[in-house]
Scaffold this motif. Sequence first.
Motif, PDB file in Angstrom:
ATOM      1  N   VAL A 194       0.547  -1.484  -0.290  1.00  0.00           N
ATOM      2  CA  VAL A 194       0.093   0.018  -0.134  1.00  0.00           C
ATOM      3  C   VAL A 194       1.181   1.262  -0.053  1.00  0.00           C
ATOM      4  O   VAL A 194       1.604   1.311   0.714  1.00  0.00           O
ATOM      5  N   ARG A 195       0.882   2.345  -0.686  1.00  0.00           N
ATOM      6  CA  ARG A 195       1.508   2.979  -0.985  1.00  0.00           C
ATOM      7  C   ARG A 195       0.302   4.613  -0.364  1.00  0.00           C
ATOM      8  O   ARG A 195      -0.308   4.715  -0.489  1.00  0.00           O
ATOM      9  N   THR A 196       0.754   4.753   1.264  1.00  0.00           N
ATOM     10  CA  THR A 196       0.815   5.652   2.024  1.00  0.00           C
ATOM     11  C   THR A 196       1.151   7.221   1.575  1.00  0.00           C
ATOM     12  O   THR A 196       1.413   7.336   1.609  1.00  0.00           O
ATOM     13  N   LYS A 223     -13.591   6.496   0.235  1.00  0.00           N
ATOM     14  CA  LYS A 223     -13.795   6.679   1.831  1.00  0.00           C
ATOM     15  C   LYS A 223     -12.696   5.951   2.228  1.00  0.00           C
ATOM     16  O   LYS A 223     -12.446   6.053   3.269  1.00  0.00           O
ATOM     17  N   GLY A 224     -11.656   4.922   1.556  1.00  0.00           N
ATOM     18  CA  GLY A 224     -10.731   4.664   1.802  1.00  0.00           C
ATOM     19  C   GLY A 224     -11.235   3.241   2.520  1.00  0.00           C
ATOM     20  O   GLY A 224     -10.251   2.225   3.641  1.00  0.00           O
ATOM     21  N   HIS A 225     -12.170   2.508   2.298  1.00  0.00           N
ATOM     22  CA  HIS A 225     -12.649   1.522   2.870  1.00  0.00           C
ATOM     23  C   HIS A 225     -11.858  -0.036   1.571  1.00  0.00           C
ATOM     24  O   HIS A 225     -11.879   0.535   0.044  1.00  0.00           O
ATOM     25  N   VAL A 226     -12.126  -0.761   1.912  1.00  0.00           N
ATOM     26  CA  VAL A 226     -11.101  -2.191   1.189  1.00  0.00           C
ATOM     27  C   VAL A 226     -11.637  -3.492   0.942  1.00  0.00           C
ATOM     28  O   VAL A 226     -12.094  -3.674   1.935  1.00  0.00           O
ATOM     29  N   TRP A 227     -11.909  -3.851  -0.006  1.00  0.00           N
ATOM     30  CA  TRP A 227     -12.060  -5.631  -0.369  1.00  0.00           C
ATOM     31  C   TRP A 227     -11.103  -5.769  -1.162  1.00  0.00           C
ATOM     32  O   TRP A 227     -11.217  -5.503  -1.975  1.00  0.00           O
ATOM     33  N   ALA A 228     -11.481  -7.018  -0.829  1.00  0.00           N
ATOM     34  CA  ALA A 228      -9.947  -8.350  -1.515  1.00  0.00           C
ATOM     35  C   ALA A 228     -10.887 -10.056  -2.492  1.00  0.00           C
ATOM     36  O   ALA A 228     -11.598 -10.077  -1.176  1.00  0.00           O
ATOM     37  N   VAL A 229     -10.709  -9.821  -2.701  1.00  0.00           N
ATOM     38  CA  VAL A 229     -10.755 -11.328  -3.087  1.00  0.00           C
ATOM     39  C   VAL A 229      -9.694 -12.141  -3.864  1.00  0.00           C
ATOM     40  O   VAL A 229      -8.081 -11.936  -3.836  1.00  0.00           O
ATOM     41  N   ASP A 230      -8.952 -13.253  -2.834  1.00  0.00           N
ATOM     42  CA  ASP A 230      -7.712 -13.981  -2.451  1.00  0.00           C
ATOM     43  C   ASP A 230      -8.283 -15.403  -3.802  1.00  0.00           C
ATOM     44  O   ASP A 230      -8.980 -14.905  -4.336  1.00  0.00           O
ATOM     45  N   LYS A 231      -7.421 -16.040  -4.100  1.00  0.00           N
ATOM     46  CA  LYS A 231      -6.976 -17.053  -5.462  1.00  0.00           C
ATOM     47  C   LYS A 231      -7.907 -18.196  -5.126  1.00  0.00           C
ATOM     48  O   LYS A 231      -7.424 -18.930  -6.574  1.00  0.00           O
ATOM     49  N   SER A 232      -8.613 -18.319  -4.161  1.00  0.00           N
ATOM     50  CA  SER A 232      -9.712 -18.966  -4.385  1.00  0.00           C
ATOM     51  C   SER A 232     -10.520 -18.432  -3.947  1.00  0.00           C
ATOM     52  O   SER A 232     -11.829 -19.187  -4.054  1.00  0.00           O
ATOM     53  N   ASP A 233     -10.990 -17.610  -3.930  1.00  0.00           N
ATOM     54  CA  ASP A 233     -12.309 -17.148  -4.524  1.00  0.00           C
ATOM     55  C   ASP A 233     -12.982 -16.400  -3.356  1.00  0.00           C
ATOM     56  O   ASP A 233     -14.136 -15.991  -3.351  1.00  0.00           O
ATOM     57  N   GLY A 240     -11.926  -1.910   9.660  1.00  0.00           N
ATOM     58  CA  GLY A 240     -10.990  -0.926  10.354  1.00  0.00           C
ATOM     59  C   GLY A 240     -10.752   0.460   8.924  1.00  0.00           C
ATOM     60  O   GLY A 240     -10.094   0.974  10.126  1.00  0.00           O
ATOM     61  N   ALA A 241      -9.987  -0.234   8.206  1.00  0.00           N
ATOM     62  CA  ALA A 241      -9.426   0.277   7.274  1.00  0.00           C
ATOM     63  C   ALA A 241     -10.991   1.849   6.522  1.00  0.00           C
ATOM     64  O   ALA A 241     -11.760   1.560   6.683  1.00  0.00           O
ATOM     65  N   LYS A 242     -10.247   2.878   6.857  1.00  0.00           N
ATOM     66  CA  LYS A 242     -10.960   4.562   6.491  1.00  0.00           C
ATOM     67  C   LYS A 242      -9.726   5.421   6.028  1.00  0.00           C
ATOM     68  O   LYS A 242      -8.760   5.155   6.311  1.00  0.00           O
ATOM     69  N   ILE A 243     -10.734   6.597   6.193  1.00  0.00           N
ATOM     70  CA  ILE A 243      -9.181   7.528   6.201  1.00  0.00           C
ATOM     71  C   ILE A 243      -8.255   8.431   6.894  1.00  0.00           C
ATOM     72  O   ILE A 243      -7.475   8.464   6.398  1.00  0.00           O
ATOM     73  N   ASP A 244      -8.735   7.780   8.561  1.00  0.00           N
ATOM     74  CA  ASP A 244      -8.028   8.345   9.424  1.00  0.00           C
ATOM     75  C   ASP A 244      -7.096   7.168   9.845  1.00  0.00           C
ATOM     76  O   ASP A 244      -6.967   7.013  10.872  1.00  0.00           O
ATOM     77  N   SER A 245      -7.682   5.809   8.912  1.00  0.00           N
ATOM     78  CA  SER A 245      -6.688   4.739   9.584  1.00  0.00           C
ATOM     79  C   SER A 245      -6.732   3.555   8.191  1.00  0.00           C
ATOM     80  O   SER A 245      -6.763   2.456   8.130  1.00  0.00           O
ATOM     81  N   PRO A 246      -5.812   4.436   7.203  1.00  0.00           N
ATOM     82  CA  PRO A 246      -5.440   3.867   5.786  1.00  0.00           C
ATOM     83  C   PRO A 246      -5.534   2.530   5.102  1.00  0.00           C
ATOM     84  O   PRO A 246      -5.633   1.911   4.445  1.00  0.00           O
ATOM     85  N   THR A 247      -4.829   1.385   6.725  1.00  0.00           N
ATOM     86  CA  THR A 247      -4.708   0.256   6.241  1.00  0.00           C
ATOM     87  C   THR A 247      -5.059  -0.910   7.373  1.00  0.00           C
ATOM     88  O   THR A 247      -5.640  -1.600   7.228  1.00  0.00           O
TER      89      THR A 247
END
Length: 313
Positions: A194-196, A223-233, A240-247
Motif C-alpha cells: 500500500v502506498r500511503t 472513503k478508504g474502505h477496502v475489499w479483496a478476493v483471494d486466489k480461492s475466490d 478498520g480501513a478508512k480515511i483516518d486509518s488507511p491500512t
Amino acid sequence: MRASVKKPAGSGVNISSLTLFSEQEWRGESYTTEESQTQLKKFCKFSVKSIIVKGNPWVLYGEPGNIGRPFLVEEGKYSSLESFPQNIESVKLIVENLESPILMVHASAKLKGSGSESGYRMMEGRTMRSVASGTAGVWAVAKDNTVWVRTGCAGKTSSSVGESWTKCQGSPIKLVSVGYNTVWCIDLDGHIVVRTEVTASSPAGKAWANVDGDMKSIAASSKGHVWAVDKSDRVWWRKGAKIDSPTGSTWKHISGNLAKISVGSFGVWGLDSKNEVYFRDGTAGDADETEGSSWTMVEGKFIDICVGSTSVW
C-alpha cells in the motif's frame, strides 16, 4: 510430445504464440499455435493446465467457435489456469498492434465531445497496461509492471488530467486500486503493498506499507474502505480501513465467492467465476465499518466491473 502450427517464413509479421501444456508449471505434453483456433481439440488432444503467451494477448474460450465465457491472457507465463475452470475449446489471437498502446482521457462525464471532436484526448508520455483513478489521483501500471503516478491529479481527478507521469519506486505490480489517501497494489506474487500518505502536495505518497494476505483482486473506495478476493475466490473486507486509518487492522472473511470485486459510493459489487454479477446488500453509500449482510444476484454477465458514485460499469 510437441505439436505446432506456424506462419510462413518471411511473412513480415511480428510473431505471437500461445503454448499449451497438459500439466501445471509448463510440464507434460505441449502444443504451440500462432493462429486463432476455433476447434482447438482437433490439434490439442489434452486438457490444458498451464500456458505461455508470447507477443500479443489471446482470448481463451470454454466452447468451440470462440463462444462461451472469454478469458483474456496477456504476454507471460501462467503456471495454472485455476481462474478459468472450463476446458479450453477455442482460442483467438488479438492481432491489433499493441506495441504502443495509447491512453485517452475523456473531457466530459457524458462521454461527448463538441463538433467533430470525439471528446477524448491522447495522454503523451508512457504507455500503460492499466490505469486506475480515485481521490488519491491517477495511477497506472506500465508494460514492465512498474507503477506510475500522474502529477497534478491527487485530490482533483474530476477537474484535472495532470501534468506528467512520475515513476513510483517499488516492487513490480500487476494491479492497483486508488482510494482516498492510499493506493492498494497487488504484486506479481499476489502480495499486498500500500502506498500511503498520498496528498496533493505529495502525489506519489511517502512510503510503502506491507499488508498481510495473498489476493488476486482488490478495491479501495474514496472513503478508504477496502475489499479483496483471494486466489480461492474467497471474499475479504479490511476491518478498520478508512480515511483516518488507511491500512485498517485485519482482514475479515465474508461469506460468498467472487472472482473480481469493486467498491464505491454505489456499494460493493463483484463478478463470480461465471461472470455473474452480485451486489453486497447494506453497502450502498459506502459507510464506515460496513460489511453488509448478504449477496444479491443482479441480471447480467460481464468480464469486468467498476463501481462509481451513482452507477456501475
